[in-house]
Design a protein around this motif. Structure first.
Motif, PDB file in Angstrom:
ATOM      1  N   ALA A 124       0.829  -1.204   0.000  1.00 47.48           N
ATOM      2  CA  ALA A 124       0.000   0.000   0.000  1.00 47.48           C
ATOM      3  C   ALA A 124       0.869   1.262   0.000  1.00 47.48           C
ATOM      4  O   ALA A 124       0.524   2.264  -0.641  1.00 47.48           O
ATOM      5  N   THR A 125       1.994   1.225   0.700  1.00 44.78           N
ATOM      6  CA  THR A 125       2.902   2.374   0.722  1.00 44.78           C
ATOM      7  C   THR A 125       3.479   2.651  -0.655  1.00 44.78           C
ATOM      8  O   THR A 125       3.500   3.804  -1.124  1.00 44.78           O
ATOM      9  N   ILE A 126       3.953   1.599  -1.320  1.00 47.48           N
ATOM     10  CA  ILE A 126       4.493   1.758  -2.667  1.00 47.48           C
ATOM     11  C   ILE A 126       3.437   2.350  -3.606  1.00 47.48           C
ATOM     12  O   ILE A 126       3.727   3.216  -4.439  1.00 47.48           O
ATOM     13  N   MET A 127       2.191   1.912  -3.455  1.00 45.27           N
ATOM     14  CA  MET A 127       1.111   2.434  -4.296  1.00 45.27           C
ATOM     15  C   MET A 127       0.886   3.921  -4.085  1.00 45.27           C
ATOM     16  O   MET A 127       0.400   4.612  -4.990  1.00 45.27           O
ATOM     17  N   ARG A 128       1.240   4.413  -2.913  1.00 45.13           N
ATOM     18  CA  ARG A 128       1.059   5.842  -2.624  1.00 45.13           C
ATOM     19  C   ARG A 128       2.288   6.665  -2.988  1.00 45.13           C
ATOM     20  O   ARG A 128       2.232   7.895  -2.991  1.00 45.13           O
ATOM     21  N   LEU A 129       3.393   6.002  -3.278  1.00 45.90           N
ATOM     22  CA  LEU A 129       4.636   6.723  -3.568  1.00 45.90           C
ATOM     23  C   LEU A 129       4.885   6.926  -5.054  1.00 45.90           C
ATOM     24  O   LEU A 129       5.689   7.789  -5.436  1.00 45.90           O
ATOM     25  N   VAL A 130       4.222   6.123  -5.906  1.00 44.06           N
ATOM     26  CA  VAL A 130       4.468   6.220  -7.351  1.00 44.06           C
ATOM     27  C   VAL A 130       3.145   6.178  -8.108  1.00 44.06           C
ATOM     28  O   VAL A 130       2.143   5.673  -7.590  1.00 44.06           O
TER      29      VAL A 130
END
Length: 392
Positions: A124-130
């Motif tokens: 979920a974090t990666i989805m919010r970073l890129v």
């Protein structure tokens, strides 16, 4: 409403900081495997008792992965991730200073909490970073931290354990955790939570069309892999007939190939996620049966094990991308389910493989592993979709 707000421009520095966190966590997870004997001698316990440090970590990681999203539903995700990195540092310090088994286990419990929690939040974090089209590439970068830790942790832990002592190795691992914390503090943006995730959300996500079937397929893939990988050393010893140096060389080849497969996975998934989901376990199953039927030549076996590592390198990236596309509005809860499924698969693969090993020998472990991977492939072909799910 989608709980994740993706960025117009990728925050690659923040992605690297998450990768450092993954590298530090997986390194700490694998260190006892190479330091078990000196740890046991120093603490005046058996190696079997020292091995419970690994069991404690896995058990707590499993529980944490299911509970952490609901428990932290009102806390900024940046602070939650930083807290997990602090737990990593504390765990390594406690283990390094542990005077007895109880304190050692306390340190490893903290690591289990950090592992389960960080992994659950990571997708979920990666989805919010890129941006959405950069998610597969960002996930492949993140999972490269796992590949590097897999290659480096055991041999470097063993080498430096002999050189400076096992306690100083864990102290060095705490410095690695500190580096991850500093970089995360400097690069991770504020990520306010949204939604009302509760324990029931896990069940609701699992009951969505095709999600449960996807989790089953992922579990079968990882079970087949860990049945194979847990018993690779006895296979190489008894069937391939290589010594310690040969085993080390073949496992190094596996690790390097796994890193390459992980690196290539981002591009493969961007081209065709469904094809990657199908081909990787199909290839691994074929390799498992090939080793079971044709094993015995060191060069050939080493090449087949390396190909397995190459194929498996795509698995975490592919399934994480599947999750990000299938459950984009509840990525944290779905991530917890996937982490739980993988931890269960690790335990199941090792346990079932052990039973087969004791009854029929290591060759049949590889046959069972291959069969399970073929079954996973059939489940994926029959019912796992790779398209982006519609969200309200």
């Amino acid at each position: 409403m989608n709980e994740l707000t993706q960025r117009a421009e990728p925050a690659w520095a923040a992605v690297i900081s998450v990768t450092l966190g993954v590298f530090g966590l997986v390194t700490a997870e694998f260190l006892p495997a190479s330091l078990l004997t000196p740890m046991a001698v120093d603490l005046s316990i058996t190696e079997g008792m020292a091995g419970q440090a690994v069991t404690a970590t896995a058990a707590v990681a499993l529980m944490t992965s299911l509970l952490i999203t609901a428990a932290t539903r009102r806390i900024d995700r940046r602070f939650v991730l930083l807290a997990f990195s602090l737990l990593l540092i504390a765990s390594n310090l406690i283990v390094a200073l542990a005077p007895n088994l109880l304190v050692l286990l306390i340190g490893r419990v903290l690591l289990g909490m950090a592992l389960g929690g960080f992994w659950t939040m990571s997708i979920a974090t990666i989805m919010r970073l890129v941006p959405e089209d950069s998610v597969p590439r960002a996930l492949s970068i993140m999972f490269s931290g796992v590949s590097v830790a897999t290659i480096a942790a055991a041999p470097l832990g063993s080498f430096f354990g002999d050189l400076i002592g096992w306690r100083n190795v864990f102290l060095a691992a705490s410095l690695l955790g500190l580096l991850a914390f500093v970089v995360q503090y400097a690069t991770l943006p504020r990520m306010a939570p949204s939604g009302v995730t509760r324990l029931r959300t896990l069940f609701d996500v699992l009951m969505r069309p095709r999600v449960g079937l996807g989790m089953l397929a992922a579990g079968l893939v990882f079970t087949g892999h860990f049945a194979f990988f847990t018993y690779i050393r006895p296979f190489l010893e008894s069937v391939t007939g290589v010594g310690v140096n040969g085993i080390a060389a073949i496992l190094l080849g596996f690790g390097v190939a796994n890193f390459v497969g992980n690196f290539l996975a981002g591009a493969l998934v961007e081209r065709s996620l469904r094809l990657t989901l199908v081909v990787a376990p199909l290839l691994m199953g074929t390799l498992g049966l090939s080793l079971a039927s044709q094993g015995g030549v060191a060069v050939l076996d080493g090449a087949l094990v390396a190909l397995w590592g190459l194929a498996f390198g795509a698995i975490p990236v592919a399934w994480s991308t599947w999750l990000s596309r299938t459950v984009p509005d509840e990525a944290e809860s779905a991530g917890g389910l996937l982490v739980a499924a993988i931890n269960m698969a690790i335990a199941t693969g090792a346990a079932v493989g052990g039973l087969i090993f004791d009854v029929s020998g290591v060759t049949w472990v590889f046959v069972a592993s291959g069969g399970m991977l073929f079954l996973a492939t059939l489940v994926i072909v029959a019912g796992v979709q790779a398209r982006v799910a519609a969200t309200a």
